[in-house]
Design a protein around this motif. Sequence first.
Motif, mmCIF file in Angstrom:
data_model
loop_
_atom_site.group_PDB
_atom_site.id
_atom_site.type_symbol
_atom_site.label_atom_id
_atom_site.label_comp_id
_atom_site.label_asym_id
_atom_site.label_seq_id
_atom_site.Cartn_x
_atom_site.Cartn_y
_atom_site.Cartn_z
ATOM 1 N N ILE A 7 0.860 -1.127 -0.103
ATOM 2 C CA ILE A 7 0.119 0.073 0.025
ATOM 3 C C ILE A 7 0.949 1.203 -0.088
ATOM 4 O O ILE A 7 1.768 1.216 1.048
ATOM 5 N N TYR A 8 0.554 2.066 -0.861
ATOM 6 C CA TYR A 8 1.395 3.380 -0.866
ATOM 7 C C TYR A 8 0.327 4.478 -1.254
ATOM 8 O O TYR A 8 -0.840 4.337 -1.323
ATOM 9 N N ARG A 68 -3.399 3.569 -2.606
ATOM 10 C CA ARG A 68 -3.137 2.718 -3.459
ATOM 11 C C ARG A 68 -2.448 1.629 -3.234
ATOM 12 O O ARG A 68 -1.832 1.603 -2.409
ATOM 13 N N THR A 69 -2.749 0.708 -4.054
ATOM 14 C CA THR A 69 -1.947 -0.858 -4.064
ATOM 15 C C THR A 69 -1.122 -0.911 -5.224
ATOM 16 O O THR A 69 -1.479 -0.622 -6.536
ATOM 17 N N GLY A 70 -0.012 -1.262 -4.875
ATOM 18 C CA GLY A 70 1.030 -1.566 -5.952
ATOM 19 C C GLY A 70 1.394 -3.234 -5.648
ATOM 20 O O GLY A 70 1.015 -3.665 -4.676
ATOM 21 N N TYR A 71 2.283 -3.687 -6.753
ATOM 22 C CA TYR A 71 2.438 -5.065 -6.765
ATOM 23 C C TYR A 71 4.120 -5.148 -7.148
ATOM 24 O O TYR A 71 4.474 -4.233 -7.723
ATOM 25 N N TYR A 72 4.572 -6.207 -6.640
ATOM 26 C CA TYR A 72 5.988 -6.502 -7.034
ATOM 27 C C TYR A 72 6.177 -8.175 -7.211
ATOM 28 O O TYR A 72 5.300 -8.915 -6.605
ATOM 29 N N ILE A 80 9.999 -6.988 -10.497
ATOM 30 C CA ILE A 80 9.177 -6.134 -11.526
ATOM 31 C C ILE A 80 8.068 -5.318 -10.422
ATOM 32 O O ILE A 80 7.642 -6.059 -9.530
ATOM 33 N N ILE A 81 8.053 -3.905 -10.490
ATOM 34 C CA ILE A 81 6.945 -3.293 -9.674
ATOM 35 C C ILE A 81 5.952 -2.656 -10.539
ATOM 36 O O ILE A 81 6.365 -2.312 -11.609
ATOM 37 N N GLU A 82 4.824 -2.871 -9.996
ATOM 38 C CA GLU A 82 3.508 -2.231 -10.636
ATOM 39 C C GLU A 82 2.844 -1.290 -9.861
ATOM 40 O O GLU A 82 2.541 -1.716 -8.733
ATOM 41 N N ILE A 119 11.931 6.375 -8.650
ATOM 42 C CA ILE A 119 10.623 5.865 -8.161
ATOM 43 C C ILE A 119 10.565 6.390 -6.666
ATOM 44 O O ILE A 119 11.422 6.183 -5.871
ATOM 45 N N GLU A 120 9.503 7.102 -6.187
ATOM 46 C CA GLU A 120 9.508 7.498 -4.977
ATOM 47 C C GLU A 120 8.180 7.073 -4.509
ATOM 48 O O GLU A 120 6.879 7.589 -4.978
ATOM 49 N N LEU A 121 7.941 5.926 -3.528
ATOM 50 C CA LEU A 121 6.799 5.484 -3.033
ATOM 51 C C LEU A 121 6.440 5.837 -1.378
ATOM 52 O O LEU A 121 7.214 5.339 -0.730
ATOM 53 N N PRO A 122 5.487 6.694 -1.022
ATOM 54 C CA PRO A 122 5.340 7.048 0.274
ATOM 55 C C PRO A 122 4.473 5.969 0.935
ATOM 56 O O PRO A 122 3.528 5.534 0.201
ATOM 57 N N SER A 123 4.717 5.441 1.866
ATOM 58 C CA SER A 123 3.887 4.433 2.531
ATOM 59 C C SER A 123 2.758 5.038 3.176
ATOM 60 O O SER A 123 2.503 6.386 3.732
#
Length: 168
Positions: A7-8, A68-72, A80-82, A119-123
């Motif tokens: 989750i980000y 938002r939800t991301g996947y790896y 792979i990061i989505e 790529i910057e993903l805040p939690s």
Amino acid sequence: MSKRSFIYRSKKFIYIWCILIGLPFIFLFTDGFAFLNDKAYFAFNVIGTIVVVLLIFRFIDILPGIKRTGYYWKENGRTIIEYNGNTIPMDAVEEIFLTGKYSLTKGIILRIHNNGKKIELPSQMLRDNEDISDTAFYTLFQQLLAENPQLKQEKDIHGNLIDCWYKK
């Protein structure tokens, strides 16, 4: 390896909500206290702005569009990061950095430089008893670190190693 989720927070929606909540407050607040002398007016503006920013960051996770939800996953030996509608193979990681809990929102940020792109993903906000090592970001960080042995741990200005910062 199967897809793992994380989750980000959407940075775009963070900015939109800050503007939508913050701007009306700033205009109403500054106009409402215009009758005060300069020092009191300045003090009320500073205190009011700090309070609004703290409230926004404290309760931002409940606002629509933020979470938002991301996947790896691993494919052909590479991660792979989505996220945000993008699928990005981590085939040329140049830097990876995982912050500690930042104070306002008790979250972390995972920053990856891959193929010259950042790529910057805040939690989302971490619970009080939740440690960084309990998060999906930390698992992703460890996975990328294991795949990229060319990355070396960074040092601070005193020469001490920084725990979660690796760079080419």
